[in-house]
Motif scaffolding. Structure first.
Motif, mmCIF file in Angstrom:
data_model
loop_
_atom_site.group_PDB
_atom_site.id
_atom_site.type_symbol
_atom_site.label_atom_id
_atom_site.label_comp_id
_atom_site.label_asym_id
_atom_site.label_seq_id
_atom_site.Cartn_x
_atom_site.Cartn_y
_atom_site.Cartn_z
ATOM 1 N N TRP A 105 0.840 -1.216 0.000
ATOM 2 C CA TRP A 105 0.000 0.000 0.000
ATOM 3 C C TRP A 105 0.867 1.256 0.000
ATOM 4 O O TRP A 105 0.975 1.967 1.008
ATOM 5 N N PRO A 106 1.540 1.546 -1.110
ATOM 6 C CA PRO A 106 2.479 2.683 -1.153
ATOM 7 C C PRO A 106 1.855 4.026 -0.799
ATOM 8 O O PRO A 106 2.518 4.863 -0.173
ATOM 9 N N VAL A 107 0.598 4.256 -1.183
ATOM 10 C CA VAL A 107 -0.025 5.551 -0.899
ATOM 11 C C VAL A 107 -0.157 5.764 0.601
ATOM 12 O O VAL A 107 0.130 6.841 1.126
ATOM 13 N N GLN A 108 -0.580 4.720 1.312
ATOM 14 C CA GLN A 108 -0.805 4.843 2.739
ATOM 15 C C GLN A 108 0.473 4.726 3.564
ATOM 16 O O GLN A 108 0.476 5.090 4.736
ATOM 17 N N ASN A 109 1.558 4.232 2.975
ATOM 18 C CA ASN A 109 2.779 3.963 3.745
ATOM 19 C C ASN A 109 4.023 4.591 3.107
ATOM 20 O O ASN A 109 4.962 3.889 2.727
ATOM 21 N N PRO A 110 4.072 5.914 2.968
ATOM 22 C CA PRO A 110 5.259 6.537 2.360
ATOM 23 C C PRO A 110 6.527 6.346 3.192
ATOM 24 O O PRO A 110 7.623 6.195 2.639
ATOM 25 N N GLU A 111 6.398 6.337 4.531
ATOM 26 C CA GLU A 111 7.583 6.153 5.374
ATOM 27 C C GLU A 111 8.148 4.747 5.207
ATOM 28 O O GLU A 111 9.371 4.555 5.167
ATOM 29 N N LEU A 112 7.274 3.763 5.108
ATOM 30 C CA LEU A 112 7.722 2.393 4.876
ATOM 31 C C LEU A 112 8.453 2.287 3.548
ATOM 32 O O LEU A 112 9.493 1.618 3.458
ATOM 33 N N MET A 113 7.938 2.946 2.534
ATOM 34 C CA MET A 113 8.588 2.921 1.226
ATOM 35 C C MET A 113 10.006 3.467 1.310
ATOM 36 O O MET A 113 10.947 2.908 0.720
ATOM 37 N N GLY A 368 4.202 -3.043 -13.166
ATOM 38 C CA GLY A 368 3.185 -2.448 -12.304
ATOM 39 C C GLY A 368 3.351 -2.849 -10.858
ATOM 40 O O GLY A 368 3.105 -2.052 -9.935
ATOM 41 N N LEU A 369 3.784 -4.087 -10.617
ATOM 42 C CA LEU A 369 3.987 -4.576 -9.256
ATOM 43 C C LEU A 369 5.203 -3.968 -8.578
ATOM 44 O O LEU A 369 5.234 -3.812 -7.360
ATOM 45 N N THR A 370 6.220 -3.658 -9.356
ATOM 46 C CA THR A 370 7.504 -3.246 -8.794
ATOM 47 C C THR A 370 7.441 -1.784 -8.359
ATOM 48 O O THR A 370 7.400 -0.872 -9.187
ATOM 49 N N VAL A 371 7.453 -1.565 -7.045
ATOM 50 C CA VAL A 371 7.395 -0.194 -6.517
ATOM 51 C C VAL A 371 8.773 0.309 -6.112
ATOM 52 O O VAL A 371 8.987 1.524 -6.001
ATOM 53 N N ILE A 372 9.715 -0.612 -5.877
ATOM 54 C CA ILE A 372 11.110 -0.249 -5.600
ATOM 55 C C ILE A 372 11.991 -1.255 -6.321
ATOM 56 O O ILE A 372 11.773 -2.464 -6.221
ATOM 57 N N LYS A 373 13.001 -0.766 -7.049
ATOM 58 C CA LYS A 373 13.924 -1.653 -7.778
ATOM 59 C C LYS A 373 15.346 -1.311 -7.361
ATOM 60 O O LYS A 373 15.862 -0.220 -7.648
ATOM 61 N N ALA A 376 15.734 2.022 -5.727
ATOM 62 C CA ALA A 376 15.196 3.184 -6.436
ATOM 63 C C ALA A 376 13.678 3.093 -6.491
ATOM 64 O O ALA A 376 13.120 2.056 -6.880
ATOM 65 N N LEU A 377 13.012 4.173 -6.108
ATOM 66 C CA LEU A 377 11.553 4.194 -6.148
ATOM 67 C C LEU A 377 11.086 4.175 -7.603
ATOM 68 O O LEU A 377 11.487 5.028 -8.407
ATOM 69 N N THR A 378 10.251 3.228 -7.936
ATOM 70 C CA THR A 378 9.726 3.104 -9.300
ATOM 71 C C THR A 378 8.198 3.214 -9.321
ATOM 72 O O THR A 378 7.575 2.913 -10.327
ATOM 73 N N TRP A 379 7.631 3.624 -8.203
ATOM 74 C CA TRP A 379 6.183 3.783 -8.105
ATOM 75 C C TRP A 379 5.841 5.263 -8.172
ATOM 76 O O TRP A 379 6.575 6.091 -7.636
#
Length: 536
Positions: A105-113, A368-373, A376-379
């Motif tokens: 849930w990237p939108v709800q968890n920016p600190e986790l990202m 689409g699934l990959t939010v961090i590679k 590096a943030l890819t979302w």
């Protein structure tokens, strides 16, 4: 001693979920066996599956290694399968440069990202799967979990409700069926509709997307339309935020339903946004005492103003259930479905079956699934390119004269006049020869045969092609009345010595009887199987 240049296979680790009251586990013993066949090694934290009724011994028997302690499990894992987003403590345990797959849930968890990016990880968020891709449906864990949650919502409502769901007539009196209203007909809503209807309740449902009306009706529900014209379909298969005019008309409809029904199940949720408030405190006060509301959007604030996330409370005589762990309350089923979704993802990542996961950023589903590679943030992922369909090749013009005739050689082209004349002449000669030399009795039977062939051809010719199979399976069975004729011939007392015509006819009749029996039973068998396809 020479060393191999082939990298070692990767280990998939499955830790115990630490989120409060979470009973699910990210993989199950049956799936472990399939992950091992892909070339991976699998490690499970001891006790990870106990809450879902999967023992450590079952994992060992499937080929997994059971590791004591979360720290050892995280440190030994190249890829980690999880259900809930990792806690800050779990992020600290994660191996630098590792891979994490689960709900993020990237939108709800920016600190986790940001924490995960700092660990140089690769993160595949199963909740970010492009759901519009047909090939991605096998990996769609959101749909799997929503279906389980919708079913469980009805079970929770039935548990809190003080009456039967289905109507009954007993010696002690008549029990009316429960009336259920489902707000939102996504995956969870449709599962709730089907479950409530199967329990015998009168089910009504509403959704902003008009195209789901037929799905609601097919599950036994009644579609309640808002008296306001506006299209509610949004991107990615979700509903969109509606205009103020529509929302006002929708609230009026909800207020009317609240007064009439016994149970309300709300499922309205748009990813990345707080849950819309659909059921006001005034609507709750208008409901009958003993009614039930199940708020499936409780984790995002709830669709009811009086919902308490994680709890079941009674307000104004109405039980309001705001559980945030509905899928976890069917832990074994949820874990099995979720593990299968992750298995399908692992198959996409490891197509070579060599135990090495490859994150292909050129693949739309994986991208689409990959939010961090690699830190590096890819979302968010770029929008999907619309599918391009090649333009159909222009068809050659057909002369008008040729389209007027329905008779031809099967390809739509009429036969030349000379060919037709020759065919008619040959047929006439054949009929004359039969009439001149065949017995009178045979000529009568042959005439009936020709007429029945002609009538049968005309009947089948005018039937829609889609109905040919069920039509022919039944008619083949019925037309086997010819078996009676074969039996008459076999029982004929006129048969003489072997070699006489009557004896030949008897053997032909026997062969016809055998083939007709196959035709008869086969026709009914095919018909029965086709009808079974339409039964629940």
């Amino acid at each position: 001693m020479p060393t191999s240049s082939t990298p070692p296979v990767q280990r998939i680790g499955v830790p115990r979920e630490t989120f409060p009251a979470e009973k699910r586990v990210a993989t199950v013993p049956d799936v472990v066996e399939k992950l091992v066949r892909l070339g991976f090694t699998v490690a499970i934290e001891s006790g990870a599956g106990e809450a879902a009724n999967f023992s450590d011994d079952a994992y060992r028997a499937a080929g997994a290694e059971v590791i004591e302690g979360a720290a050892a499990l995280w440190a030994a894992s190249d890829i980690v399968f999880k259900v809930r987003p990792p806690s800050p403590e779990e992020v600290g345990l994660m191996r630098e440069g590792g891979t994490l797959i689960g709900f993020i849930w990237p939108v709800q968890n920016p600190e986790l990202m940001q924490r995960l990016a700092d660990k140089l990880t690769t993160v595949l968020a199963i909740d970010c799967l492009p759901r519009t891709l047909s090939r991605a449906q096998k990996m769609d864990a959101l749909t799997s979990m929503a279906g389980v949650s919708g079913y469980r919502a009805v079970i929770e409502a039935a548990s809190a409700f003080g009456r039967y769901f289905n109507g009954q007539i007993t010696a002690a009196g008549k029990v009316p069926p429960a009336k259920v209203f489902v707000a939102g007909a996504g995956v969870a809503g449709l599962a709730a509709i089907g479950t409530a209807a199967s329990l015998g309740a009168i089910v009504r449902a509403n959704d902003t997307r008009a195209e789901v009306a037929d799905q609601i009706k097919s599950l036994g529900g009644e579609f309640v339309k808002v008296d306001y014209e506006e299209e509610g379909s949004g991107g990615g298969g979700y509903a969109k935020v509606m205009s103020e005019g529509f929302q006002q008309a929708q609230r009026q409809m909800y207020a009317q339903q609240a007064k009439e029904v016994d149970i309300i199940i709300t499922t309205a949720l748009i990813p990345g946004k707080p849950a819309p408030k659909l059921i006001t405190a005034e609507m709750v006060r208008s409901m009958k005492a003993g009614s039930v509301i199940v708020d499936m959007a409780a984790e995002q604030g709830g669709n009811c103003e009086l919902t308490v996330p994680g709890e079941a409370v009674v307000r104004h005589g109405v039980t309001i259930i705001g559980y945030t762990d509905l899928a976890s309350r069917l832990a074994k089923q949820s874990s099995t479905l979720y593990a299968t979704n992750l298995l399908r993802l692992a198959e996409e990542l490891c197509k070579a079956k060599d135990g090495l996961a490859v994150v292909n950023m050129e693949d739309d589903a994986i991208r689409g699934l990959t939010v961090i590679k690699d830190g590096a943030l890819t979302w968010p992922a770029p929008p999907l390119k619309p599918a391009t369909t090649p333009a159909p090749a222009p068809k050659p013009a057909v002369p008008v004269a040729e389209t007027k005739s329905r008779h031809g050689n099967g390809s739509g082209t009429p036969l030349p006049a000379g060919t037709l004349a020759i065919l008619f002449a040959v047929a006439a000669v054949a009929f004359w020869f039969i009439g001149a030399y065949a017995p009178a009795a045979f000529l009568g039977h042959f005439t009936v045969f020709v007429l029945t062939c002609f009538i049968g051809y005309m009947v089948v010719w005018n039937v829609t092609p889609a109905l040919h199979t069920p039509l022919m399976s039944v008619t083949n069975a019925i037309s086997s009345i010819i078996a009676i004729g074969a039996l008459v011939q076999i029982a004929s007392p006129e048969a003489g010595a072997i070699g006489r015509p009557e004896e030949l006819i008897r053997w032909l009749a026997f062969a016809g009887l055998v083939l007709t029996a196959v035709n008869m039973f086969g026709g009914f068998a095919v018909t029965r199987r086709m009808l079974a396809m339409f039964r629940k």
